[in-house]
Design a protein around this motif. Structure first.
Motif, PDB file in Angstrom:
ATOM      1  N   GLY A 297     -11.722  -9.367 -47.604  1.00 32.18           N
ATOM      2  CA  GLY A 297     -10.314  -9.581 -47.308  1.00 32.18           C
ATOM      3  C   GLY A 297      -9.755  -8.682 -46.230  1.00 32.18           C
ATOM      4  N   GLN A 298     -10.536  -7.711 -45.760  1.00 31.49           N
ATOM      5  CA  GLN A 298     -10.076  -6.789 -44.715  1.00 31.49           C
ATOM      6  C   GLN A 298     -10.532  -7.294 -43.350  1.00 31.49           C
ATOM      7  OE1 GLN A 298     -11.794  -2.908 -44.980  1.00 31.49           O
ATOM      8  NE2 GLN A 298     -10.650  -2.072 -43.247  1.00 31.49           N
ATOM      9  N   THR A 299      -9.641  -7.287 -42.370  1.00 32.45           N
ATOM     10  CA  THR A 299      -9.976  -7.728 -41.026  1.00 32.45           C
ATOM     11  C   THR A 299     -10.631  -6.595 -40.244  1.00 32.45           C
ATOM     12  OG1 THR A 299      -8.166  -9.320 -40.955  1.00 32.45           O
ATOM     13  CG2 THR A 299      -9.076  -8.622 -38.840  1.00 32.45           C
ATOM     14  N   LEU A 300     -11.866  -6.823 -39.788  1.00 31.88           N
ATOM     15  CA  LEU A 300     -12.583  -5.834 -38.990  1.00 31.88           C
ATOM     16  C   LEU A 300     -12.421  -6.098 -37.495  1.00 31.88           C
ATOM     17  CD1 LEU A 300     -15.955  -5.631 -40.999  1.00 31.88           C
ATOM     18  CD2 LEU A 300     -13.886  -4.256 -41.284  1.00 31.88           C
TER      19      LEU A 300
ATOM     20  N   LEU B 283     -20.565  -7.712 -34.903  1.00 33.87           N
ATOM     21  CA  LEU B 283     -20.512  -6.331 -34.434  1.00 33.87           C
ATOM     22  C   LEU B 283     -19.519  -6.177 -33.290  1.00 33.87           C
ATOM     23  CD1 LEU B 283     -24.361  -5.702 -34.415  1.00 33.87           C
ATOM     24  CD2 LEU B 283     -22.725  -4.942 -36.151  1.00 33.87           C
ATOM     25  N   PRO B 284     -18.917  -5.002 -33.134  1.00 33.95           N
ATOM     26  CA  PRO B 284     -17.947  -4.795 -32.051  1.00 33.95           C
ATOM     27  C   PRO B 284     -18.636  -4.788 -30.683  1.00 33.95           C
ATOM     28  CG  PRO B 284     -17.719  -3.116 -33.770  1.00 33.95           C
ATOM     29  CD  PRO B 284     -19.001  -3.828 -34.029  1.00 33.95           C
ATOM     30  N   VAL B 285     -18.079  -5.531 -29.735  1.00 29.56           N
ATOM     31  CA  VAL B 285     -18.566  -5.539 -28.359  1.00 29.56           C
ATOM     32  C   VAL B 285     -17.755  -4.519 -27.570  1.00 29.56           C
ATOM     33  CG1 VAL B 285     -18.824  -6.913 -26.254  1.00 29.56           C
ATOM     34  CG2 VAL B 285     -19.303  -7.937 -28.490  1.00 29.56           C
ATOM     35  N   ILE B 286     -18.429  -3.536 -27.000  1.00 32.49           N
ATOM     36  CA  ILE B 286     -17.758  -2.463 -26.280  1.00 32.49           C
ATOM     37  C   ILE B 286     -17.561  -2.810 -24.814  1.00 32.49           C
ATOM     38  CG2 ILE B 286     -17.823  -0.004 -25.723  1.00 32.49           C
ATOM     39  CD1 ILE B 286     -17.556  -0.676 -28.711  1.00 32.49           C
ATOM     40  N   ALA B 287     -18.549  -3.465 -24.204  1.00 31.68           N
ATOM     41  CA  ALA B 287     -18.453  -3.839 -22.789  1.00 31.68           C
ATOM     42  C   ALA B 287     -19.195  -5.140 -22.564  1.00 31.68           C
ATOM     43  CB  ALA B 287     -19.038  -2.732 -21.902  1.00 31.68           C
ATOM     44  N   ARG B 288     -18.515  -6.088 -21.922  1.00 29.07           N
ATOM     45  CA  ARG B 288     -19.127  -7.376 -21.569  1.00 29.07           C
ATOM     46  C   ARG B 288     -18.404  -7.936 -20.360  1.00 29.07           C
ATOM     47  NH1 ARG B 288     -16.597 -12.861 -21.606  1.00 29.07           N
ATOM     48  NH2 ARG B 288     -18.371 -14.252 -21.238  1.00 29.07           N
TER      49      ARG B 288
ATOM     50  N   PRO C 170     -22.486  -3.855 -13.828  1.00 31.12           N
ATOM     51  CA  PRO C 170     -21.939  -3.913 -15.187  1.00 31.12           C
ATOM     52  C   PRO C 170     -23.014  -3.800 -16.261  1.00 31.12           C
ATOM     53  CG  PRO C 170     -22.014  -6.102 -14.228  1.00 31.12           C
ATOM     54  CD  PRO C 170     -22.392  -5.150 -13.125  1.00 31.12           C
ATOM     55  N   ASP C 171     -22.554  -3.404 -17.433  1.00 32.67           N
ATOM     56  CA  ASP C 171     -23.439  -3.180 -18.572  1.00 32.67           C
ATOM     57  C   ASP C 171     -22.949  -4.025 -19.739  1.00 32.67           C
ATOM     58  OD1 ASP C 171     -25.332  -2.147 -20.275  1.00 32.67           O
ATOM     59  OD2 ASP C 171     -24.443  -0.145 -20.433  1.00 32.67           O
ATOM     60  N   PHE C 172     -23.838  -4.323 -20.669  1.00 36.41           N
ATOM     61  CA  PHE C 172     -23.444  -4.925 -21.942  1.00 36.41           C
ATOM     62  C   PHE C 172     -23.703  -3.895 -23.033  1.00 36.41           C
ATOM     63  CE2 PHE C 172     -24.901  -7.153 -25.845  1.00 36.41           C
ATOM     64  CZ  PHE C 172     -23.647  -7.560 -26.266  1.00 36.41           C
ATOM     65  N   ARG C 173     -22.664  -3.570 -23.807  1.00 38.69           N
ATOM     66  CA  ARG C 173     -22.792  -2.564 -24.862  1.00 38.69           C
ATOM     67  C   ARG C 173     -22.140  -3.073 -26.145  1.00 38.69           C
ATOM     68  NH1 ARG C 173     -20.911   0.557 -20.572  1.00 38.69           N
ATOM     69  NH2 ARG C 173     -18.896   0.888 -21.570  1.00 38.69           N
ATOM     70  N   PHE C 174     -22.760  -2.742 -27.257  1.00 43.88           N
ATOM     71  CA  PHE C 174     -22.156  -3.041 -28.557  1.00 43.88           C
ATOM     72  C   PHE C 174     -22.368  -1.852 -29.478  1.00 43.88           C
ATOM     73  CE2 PHE C 174     -26.539  -4.271 -29.316  1.00 43.88           C
ATOM     74  CZ  PHE C 174     -26.767  -3.880 -30.621  1.00 43.88           C
ATOM     75  N   LYS C 175     -21.572  -1.787 -30.538  1.00 41.15           N
ATOM     76  CA  LYS C 175     -21.638  -0.664 -31.466  1.00 41.15           C
ATOM     77  C   LYS C 175     -22.150  -1.120 -32.823  1.00 41.15           C
ATOM     78  CE  LYS C 175     -18.891   3.116 -33.470  1.00 41.15           C
ATOM     79  NZ  LYS C 175     -17.569   3.784 -33.515  1.00 41.15           N
TER      80      LYS C 175
END
Length: 476
Positions: free
Chosen positions: A450-453, A328-333, A361-366
């Motif tokens: 085959g697609q890069t996320l 999953l995408p990490v938004i803030a770390r 600071p916060d930890f956020r993911f999408k």
């Protein structure tokens, strides 16, 4: 024609004069009326059916106090349940007329708005006996809460969240599925607000002195639903394990262990909607003793100190690892200032941690999947292990993590000694340990068909950290 004009002219001035005279008389009467009832309740205003006009606000409050003195002491309330009963008298609750509120409301009639027209309409309505203000009461809630607290353990129970597990090689496609390892259970609580509303309503009705002195009711309760119920997996499409994160907390002091358990419980059961960004700081709330956190060591203002909530970063770090493994995408770390030994236990290398300190600071993911994500925590105190599982609907993404790789290290600086006038001379106490610095990175590649996320390189720069000692200077 001339006579007609003269007649119309005479009539006009007569009507004009009559109108002016009427208005003048009305104005004069209004001025007399306003002067008579200046700072007094207007005629016709009633409180609980009794007219209270012609009195100032303080006079009215005093009269109401005398009229209803001790009138509510004899009232008795009983709330019954097969398992327990709550009873209280008006005297125990200090149940009393709210004379101040009633007096203020009565005096405000005809004075509520800056618009004279609406005020005038209220005055007319009062004159026609159309305004009857309700009897108002008040009471002390603490004695009632104490009575409820006494019987609450006999009735109340905490809602139990469903606990899920991933069963590999199961289901029609043999790809594994999520099942409820422990079913959810509804909780139950006494509806305290309903009890208070019932007491107030009954006391207000007692103003006509026709109500019974003892009133009996069913003890109101309300169902507490778990945040994660047994049907959540099916209804939200939560079918598989997306990613798991693990960490260990050997040698942690009791306060730190407690904070890890509490922090994990606050995150457990969180649901993240498709497209939603999850904020760790928002989910865990305020980290302080007021909200149950104990003191333990944490990094604050460049020092390792005892502070409320030390150990919460173990929770955010473990969630961070689960998010990485789920692709999953990490938004803030944010990495810690220095290497923390707890996060390298179990064979982990540095660079896989996430520090938090609400609100920043916060930890956020999408959640960039098309399904909901369920966050489930497992706190294993016996084995000093914390686990985060992220359940959801797989979209067949593949995660490849390379590293972490330690690029360079740096030895800790010389120890720091600080004078402490509260300790005797010769007493030295270590309050911070030395840590090697390090520059670390790892690479994460997430693909699907085959697609890069995601294709990222994540760096962490841990500064060398000196040991710190407090050196006593007190001489007597």
């Amino acid at each position: 024609m001339h006579r007609t004009r003269a007649f119309l002219k005479t009539t006009f001035f007569f009507l004009l004069g009559a109108t002016v005279t009427a208005l003048s008389i009305s104005a004069a009467l209004y001025l007399v009326f306003a002067a008579t009832f200046k700072n007094k309740v207007y005629p016709g205003v009633r409180v609980a059916g009794v007219e209270v006009s012609g009195k100032s606000e303080p006079e009215l409050e005093k009269e109401l106090s005398l009229r209803y003195a001790n009138s509510l002491n004899s009232l008795s309330f009983v709330f019954s349940d097969p398992k327990a009963t709550v009873s209280a008298t008006g005297k125990e609750l200090n149940l009393r007329p709210d004379t101040g509120l009633m007096a203020r409301r009565a005096f405000s009639i005809g004075r509520q708005t800056p618009n004279p027209y609406y005020n005038f309409l209220q005055i007319v309505a009062a004159w026609q006996n159309q305004i009857n203000l309700p009897f108002e009461v008040n009471f002390d809630e603490k004695p009632l809460d104490q009575k409820i607290d006494t019987v609450a353990p006999k009735i109340e129970k905490v809602a139990v969240d469903a606990v899920y597990q991933f069963v590999p090689n199961s289901g029609p496609d043999r790809r594994g599925r999520v099942t409820a390892f422990r079913p959810s259970e509804n909780g139950l609580s006494i509806d305290r607000e309903k009890i208070k509303e019932t007491i107030l309503a009954a006391a207000k009705k007692s103003a006509d002195y026709r109500q019974p002195t003892t009133a009996t009711y069913i003890l109101p309760t309300q169902v507490i639903y778990p945040s994660v119920n047994s049907s959540t997996a099916d209804s939200l499409g939560i079918k598989t394990l997306l990613g798991r994160g693990e960490s260990y907390f050997y040698d942690s002091i009791p306060g730190r262990v407690y904070n890890i358990s509490l922090g994990a419980s606050k995150i457990n059961g969180s649901l993240v909607a498709p497209g939603e960004t999850f904020s760790f700081d928002q989910a865990i709330g305020t980290v302080s003793a007021v909200f149950g956190f104990a003191k333990a060591y944490s990094i604050k203002e460049g020092k390792t100190v005892l502070d409320d909530g030390g150990g919460v970063c173990q929770v955010s770090t473990t969630l961070y690892r689960a998010v990485l493994n789920a692709g999953l995408p990490v938004i803030a770390r944010t990495a810690h200032s220095y290497r923390v030994g707890y996060y390298e236990q179990g064979g982990f290398l540095p660079g896989l941690d996430a520090t938090v300190y609400p609100p920043d600071p916060d930890f956020r993911f999408k959640n960039d999947t098309n399904g909901w994500i369920l966050i489930q925590t497992t706190f294993d105190e016996a084995n000093k292990k914390l686990t985060f599982d992220l359940f959801g609907t797989s979209d067949n993404r593949v995660v490849n993590i390379t590293g972490p790789v330690i690029v360079s290290t740096a030895p800790p600086p010389a120890p720091i000694y600080e004078d402490d006038p509260t300790k005797p001379v010769g007493v030295v106490t270590q309050v911070d340990t030395a840590h090697y610095g390090a520059k670390v990175y790892f690479k994460r590649l997430v693909t699907r068909s085959g697609q890069t996320l995601i294709n990222e390189t994540v760096w962490s720069d841990y500064v060398p950290w000196p040991a710190r000692y407090l050196r006593g200077t007190k001489t007597n």
